[in-house]
Design an enzyme around this catalytic site. Structure first.
Site, PDB file in Angstrom:
ATOM      1  N   TYR A 156       0.171  -5.133  22.796  1.00  0.00           N
ATOM      2  CA  TYR A 156      -1.183  -5.409  22.274  1.00  0.00           C
ATOM      3  C   TYR A 156      -1.073  -5.803  20.798  1.00  0.00           C
ATOM      4  O   TYR A 156      -1.651  -6.804  20.356  1.00  0.00           O
ATOM      5  CB  TYR A 156      -2.059  -4.170  22.451  1.00  0.00           C
ATOM      6  CG  TYR A 156      -3.516  -4.374  22.072  1.00  0.00           C
ATOM      7  CD1 TYR A 156      -4.386  -5.027  22.943  1.00  0.00           C
ATOM      8  CD2 TYR A 156      -4.019  -3.902  20.856  1.00  0.00           C
ATOM      9  CE1 TYR A 156      -5.727  -5.211  22.604  1.00  0.00           C
ATOM     10  CE2 TYR A 156      -5.348  -4.080  20.516  1.00  0.00           C
ATOM     11  CZ  TYR A 156      -6.202  -4.730  21.397  1.00  0.00           C
ATOM     12  OH  TYR A 156      -7.526  -4.916  21.049  1.00  0.00           O
ATOM     13  N   LYS A 160      -2.031  -9.442  19.059  1.00  0.00           N
ATOM     14  CA  LYS A 160      -3.087  -9.533  18.044  1.00  0.00           C
ATOM     15  C   LYS A 160      -2.544 -10.054  16.710  1.00  0.00           C
ATOM     16  O   LYS A 160      -3.236 -10.789  16.003  1.00  0.00           O
ATOM     17  CB  LYS A 160      -3.779  -8.169  17.887  1.00  0.00           C
ATOM     18  CG  LYS A 160      -4.517  -7.719  19.150  1.00  0.00           C
ATOM     19  CD  LYS A 160      -5.577  -8.725  19.606  1.00  0.00           C
ATOM     20  CE  LYS A 160      -6.413  -8.227  20.770  1.00  0.00           C
ATOM     21  NZ  LYS A 160      -7.456  -9.190  21.176  1.00  0.00           N
TER      22      LYS A 160
END
Ligand SMILES: NC(=O)c1ccc[n+]([C@@H]2O[C@H](COP(=O)([O-])OP(=O)(O)OC[C@H]3O[C@@H](n4cnc5c(N)ncnc54)[C@H](O)[C@@H]3O)[C@@H](O)[C@H]2O)c1
Length: 283
Positions: A156, A160
């Site tokens: 994640y 990002k």
């Protein structure tokens, strides 16, 4: 972009959370809304809710991980409204864990949605925005995870960070093209949405989506921290308000986040600046 009324906004991940709140906020500004989401029932409910509030709204079932789905989304938008002005590349999923304890399927799924989804959005919509030659705005959803690093939130975090980086490149490119189109990246903190229930999008095909093994203690801790944190987090309307202000003021970095998370970003910047190891406290 200063004028919203009568213009057209496309919002991916628009059936829930930050996407839905932003669609509602943009509709309240008088924009026509195109909602795109992979969850069809929630998408239809979101469309009906917006329409009941008086918005002109189109809902297109879309898997942002597929280039052709985003191309079809753009075509449906142009067919219905003839133009597009705001593109909010927002759909995302959260997977916790270290890289070595995550399945390849989960890693690929995260990258496909969180990173490829944004790449497809930019590749498809930016040429249309540039061709129109009128003010427009692309907003990509990253996260505070895009400007910090958290153990056991590996893929994640990586997706990002990539979204922040490619948004910065896009911003510079739009400036150098002297285009009336602007870009922003939004890095929300802990927001009360269904992001920690991303599991709901995993298929039930045991080949493609094998059952997950027990998480490590570190992964379980981060999962609990994020589940509790988002449950008690800010209302997504705060993010939506920050986005509308950011578009109006042509602000690139939009960071609606709790001060303690912003402090972690500042700490990381300081670590880089002083070449201190990540997570070490200042001496
Ligand atoms: N909630 C937070 O605390 C937080 C913090 C920082 C960043 N974010 C980011 O905000 C964005 C929105 O998430 P949210 O918090 O509103 O969660 P959410 O789960 O409430 O909404 C995400 C939406 O994306 C949709 N989606 C998932 N996969 C998709 C796909 N392949 N194609 C199209 N749509 C898909 C979901 O169906 C859902 O409607 C995500 O990119 C997330 O990473 C959330």
């Amino acid at each position: 972009m200063k004028d919203f009324a009568g213009r057209v906004a496309v919002v991916t991940g628009g059936a829930s959370g930050i996407g839905l709140a932003t669609a509602q906020r943009l509709a309240a500004e008088g924009m026509k809304i195109v909602l795109a989401d992979v969850e069809v029932g929630a998408l239809e409910a979101a469309r009906d809710g917006l329409a009941a509030d008086g918005a002109e709204v189109l809902a297109i079932p879309t898997d942002v991980a597929r280039a052709e789905a985003i191309e079809a989304l753009a075509q449906s938008t142009l067919d219905r409204f003839g133009a597009v002005h705001v593109v909010f590349n927002n759909a995302g999923v959260a997977v916790t864990g270290s890289l070595w304890e995550s399945s390849l399927e989960d890693l690929e799924w995260s990258i496909d949605v969180n990173l490829w989804g944004v790449i497809h959005g930019i590749r498809t919509f930016v040429p249309i925005l540039l061709e129109q030659g009128v003010p427009g705005h692309v907003i990509n959803t990253a996260s505070m995870a895009g400007v910090t690093s958290t153990a056991y939130l590996d893929v994640y975090t990586a997706t990002k960070h990539a979204v922040v980086a490619l948004s910065e490149c896009l911003h510079k490119e739009l400036e150098s093209e002297e285009s009336p189109v602007r870009a922003s990246v939004v890095c929300p903190g802990l927001i009360r949405t269904r992001i920690m229930e991303s599991e709901r999008h995993r298929g039930s095909d045991p080949e493609r989506d094998p059952p997950r093994p027990e998480p490590s203690a570190g992964a379980a801790f981060v999962d609990r921290f994020l589940s509790d944190g988002t449950e008690q987090g800010w209302d997504p309307s705060r993010v939506a308000d920050a986005i509308v202000d950011g578009i109006r003021e042509e602000r690139f970095y939009i960071i609606p986040a709790q001060p303690e998370l912003v402090a972690l970003m500042d700490q990381r910047i300081d670590e880089l600046r002083t070449r201190r190891n990540p997570g070490a406290t200042a001496s």
